[in-house]
Design an enzyme around this catalytic site. Structure first.
Site, PDB file in Angstrom:
ATOM      1  N   ASP A   5       0.774  -1.253   0.000  1.00  0.00           N
ATOM      2  CA  ASP A   5       0.000   0.000   0.000  1.00  0.00           C
ATOM      3  C   ASP A   5       0.806   1.305   0.000  1.00  0.00           C
ATOM      4  O   ASP A   5       1.742   1.454   0.781  1.00  0.00           O
ATOM      5  CB  ASP A   5      -0.843   0.091   1.272  1.00  0.00           C
ATOM      6  N   GLU A  60     -10.347  -2.486   4.191  1.00  0.00           N
ATOM      7  CA  GLU A  60      -9.036  -1.938   4.544  1.00  0.00           C
ATOM      8  C   GLU A  60      -8.882  -0.558   3.906  1.00  0.00           C
ATOM      9  O   GLU A  60      -9.611  -0.199   2.982  1.00  0.00           O
ATOM     10  CB  GLU A  60      -7.920  -2.854   4.014  1.00  0.00           C
TER      11      GLU A  60
HETATM   12  C1  FRU Z   1      -3.789  -3.703   2.783  1.00  0.00           C
HETATM   13  C2  FRU Z   1      -3.153  -4.067   4.113  1.00  0.00           C
HETATM   14  C3  FRU Z   1      -3.531  -3.046   5.170  1.00  0.00           C
HETATM   15  C4  FRU Z   1      -2.410  -3.171   6.150  1.00  0.00           C
HETATM   16  C5  FRU Z   1      -1.231  -3.417   5.245  1.00  0.00           C
HETATM   17  C6  FRU Z   1      -0.177  -4.290   5.840  1.00  0.00           C
HETATM   18  O1  FRU Z   1      -3.111  -4.173   1.679  1.00  0.00           O
HETATM   19  O2  FRU Z   1      -3.548  -5.349   4.479  1.00  0.00           O
HETATM   20  O3  FRU Z   1      -4.813  -3.227   5.725  1.00  0.00           O
HETATM   21  O4  FRU Z   1      -2.252  -2.020   6.923  1.00  0.00           O
HETATM   22  O5  FRU Z   1      -1.734  -4.022   4.082  1.00  0.00           O
HETATM   23  O6  FRU Z   1       0.957  -4.330   5.055  1.00  0.00           O
END
Ligand code: FRU
Length: 607
Positions: A151, A321
């Site tokens: 992300d 998310e």
């Molecule tokens: C989304 C996620 C988020 C989390 C991050 C961990 O892709 O699962 O919810 O903060 O990646 O790397």
């Protein structure tokens, strides 16, 4: 009974100690435990990695006997795929020791001393980051210099600089050791790599979050300090704060962390200043409950729950998310609407990760979605490709822009794509804008950011007012494959208009407009290397939202991605591709009737 287990030769009572090639002393203490003493001087200790391991070695880093950090690395056993640098500069003058458990997740033990990693642990002053991925590393998309990325995080704009943080593993090209990596850009196209911004600490690794510029010094770190909120992911997920008084270059974590704790999994805090209420708002993904939580705060540290949205609404298959919430003007009116971005995984229209959004109102406490005439809440998707996830927008962007970027991959296969030195790129930047369809329904367009026009180089193919029939009309693409194709067509009386990219190997991507169903499809089943995951070969289909068969397409082709923006981003498909050689041909044809190619230009990319 095996007698030899009972007779322990005296020599085995002392650990096997070897002095490594590059200033390290290695002592094997048992079948899964090794101590590495760092005696030599230098900037980095190289750690050899073998990707195919299921379990990472756990490395406790001890300085003068105290544990300073713990990292997890797939240390090479039989073969080194690549090395990663462990930075020694912070430990200068201290007794540094790595206490390594090589087999955390396995039941059986084995002799660590047979592993190939020990010979490769050397101290150096340089780490070679020259691009080794000529074939697939994008030429004009943001990628990490090396290692894994997911992300985009904490993006903000300040003093002419676009800051982009991201979920990074500094010690390998698969997900682990979540750290905020950092890059900056003055034009949203060329990115400079900066030092890692926030590193795992005692509360856990650093998951996704957001940043703001605190113009009114509400948090007490000074006017225009940069405040980041992120998820501390240890045994549980909590929200934490870090602040920067040097424009996002370095961050200090707040001593009072965590600032939000709940009794269930919640993550990815996204905050913004609300002018109308004079306080901060925050959206948090209540991941497993598949809803969003809203909070308010006067000072970015003390947060009060003010509302919830989403339970049982929209797509609910996967976890929710990385939310984002922003206000956009409604075109042709003096009104505004709020957009709630809600990334979900799995459960996207073509499997795996995708971006759902809701349009509605926000009263400073909670979000209320617009509904269908029957009272149900519509499910809307921002991108009808498979590879745009965790999209969030920049805070403090100039000129009221709502500029966003997504992680250009999908959790279904992100760790298996055929690259090694780095894994994953970000999408091209996009401007979020509302548009309404003929029936008055509002949607969000992803308009290619204006900066992308600067990528346009020489025009190498051109056409106008060309009649397209069932015999293919061919256009040449640059030999390196990097280009933007900008075209306008009218389906006139054709049922189907196809745009086929191909290479001399016969690999192809078929993009097809269907005038009866008003859809555009993207078929990557024969696009090149597709067999690294069963979930990769796919046909994605998008509604085109128009009613007149007139379409403008901007197609951005990079080394391992294609982004197709239709009618000013009203429909978008972002898809990865891994051709064995670049696509050098575009073929256009129509079926059951003729189409008109009103205008076509193929631009080389100025990267
Ligand atoms: C989304 C996620 C988020 C989390 C991050 C961990 O892709 O699962 O919810 O903060 O990646 O790397």
């Amino acid at each position: 009974m095996k007698l030899k287990n009972l007779i322990i030769p005296a020599v085995c009572l002392a650990p096997l100690t070897m002095t490594g090639a590059g200033g390290v002393e290695i002592s094997h203490l048992g079948p899964t435990n090794t101590l590495v003493r760092v005696n030599g001087e230098g900037q980095y200790l190289l750690l050899p990695v073998q990707e195919s391991h299921e379990d990472d070695a756990r490395i406790n880093v001890l300085a003068d006997g105290k544990i300073e950090e713990t990292i997890y690395v797939r240390l090479a056993r039989t073969k080194t795929d690549y090395t990663v640098p462990f930075d020694l500069s912070k430990y200068k003058g201290k007794n540094l020791m790595l206490d390594i458990v090589t087999q955390q997740n396995r039941n059986s033990v084995r002799d660590a001393q047979d592993d190939v990693c020990w010979d490769g642990m050397i101290i150096t002053d340089t780490f070679d980051t020259t691009n080794r991925e000529k074939k697939y590393r994008p030429a004009y998309h943001h990628t990490p210099l090396y290692g894994w990325m997911n992300d985009p995080n904490g993006m903000f704009y300040k003093d002419g600089v676009w800051h982009l943080y991201y979920q990074k593993n500094p010690y390998g090209s698969k997900w682990q050791n979540m750290t905020w990596g950092h890059s900056t850009s003055k034009d949203l196209i060329h990115w400079d790599h900066q030092k890692d911004a926030i590193k795992p600490d005692g509360l856990g690794s650093i998951f996704s979050g957001s940043s703001v510029v605190d113009h009114n010094n509400t948090a007490g770190y000074g006017k225009d300090a940069v405040i980041a909120l992120f998820t501390s992911a240890g045994t549980s997920q909590m929200q934490s704060l870090a602040y920067s008084t040097d424009n996002g270059d370095t961050f200090e974590v707040y001593a009072g962390n965590p600032i939000i704790t709940l009794d269930s999994e919640a993550r990815d805090p996204n905050m913004f200043w609300n002018d109308k209420t004079g306080e901060w708002n925050l959206v948090l993904a209540h991941a497993l409950d598949k809803e969003n939580l809203f909070f308010t705060s006067p000072d970015l540290k003390n947060w009060t729950l003010s509302g919830t949205f989403g339970k049982g609404l929209g797509a609910q298959e996967g976890v929710w998310e990385c939310p984002d919430l922003f206000e956009l003007p409604v075109p042709g009116t003096d009104k505004t609407k709020w957009v709630l971005i809600c990334n979900i995984n799995p459960g996207g229209p073509f499997g795996g990760s995708s971006i759902q959004y809701f349009i509605g109102d926000f009263d400073g406490k909670t979000f209320i979605s617009d509904t269908n005439p029957d009272g149900t809440v519509p499910t809307k998707w921002l991108d009808y490709g498979k590879d745009n996830y965790a999209l969030v927008s920049w805070s403090n962007a100039p000129d009221n822009r709502r500029t966003a970027i997504g992680w250009m991959s999908n959790w279904q296969y992100a760790a298996d794509v055929p690259t090694m030195q780095f894994r994953s790129a970000n999408t091209l930047p996009r401007e979020m804008e509302l548009f309404s369809t003929n029936d008055g329904e509002l949607y969000v367009a992803s308009v290619p950011s204006p900066e992308l026009l600067k990528l346009r180089g020489k025009i190498i193919e051109k056409a106008s007012n060309k009649n397209i029939g069932s015999n293919p009309t061919d256009f040449q693409l640059p030999s390196e494959g990097l280009c933007e194709i900008n075209l306008d067509f009218e389906a006139t009386n054709a049922d189907v208009v196809s745009f086929i990219l191909s290479n001399p190997e016969g690999e192809k991507v078929i993009m097809r407009y269907d005038s009866k169903n008003r859809t555009m499809s993207f078929d990557r089943r024969q696009s090149g290397i597709v067999d690294f995951s069963q979930k990769f070969p796919a046909v994605t289909v998008s509604p085109t939202f128009e009613t007149d068969g007139k379409i403008n397409l901007r197609i951005f082709i990079d080394r391992s991605s294609i982004e197709l923006f239709g009618n000013r981003g009203q429909f978008v498909m972002t898809n990865l591709v891994f051709p064995n050689s670049p696509y050098t041909n575009l073929s256009v044809e129509s079926r059951n009737g003729n189409a008109t190619l009103s205008e076509l230009k193929v631009y080389e990319i100025n990267s």
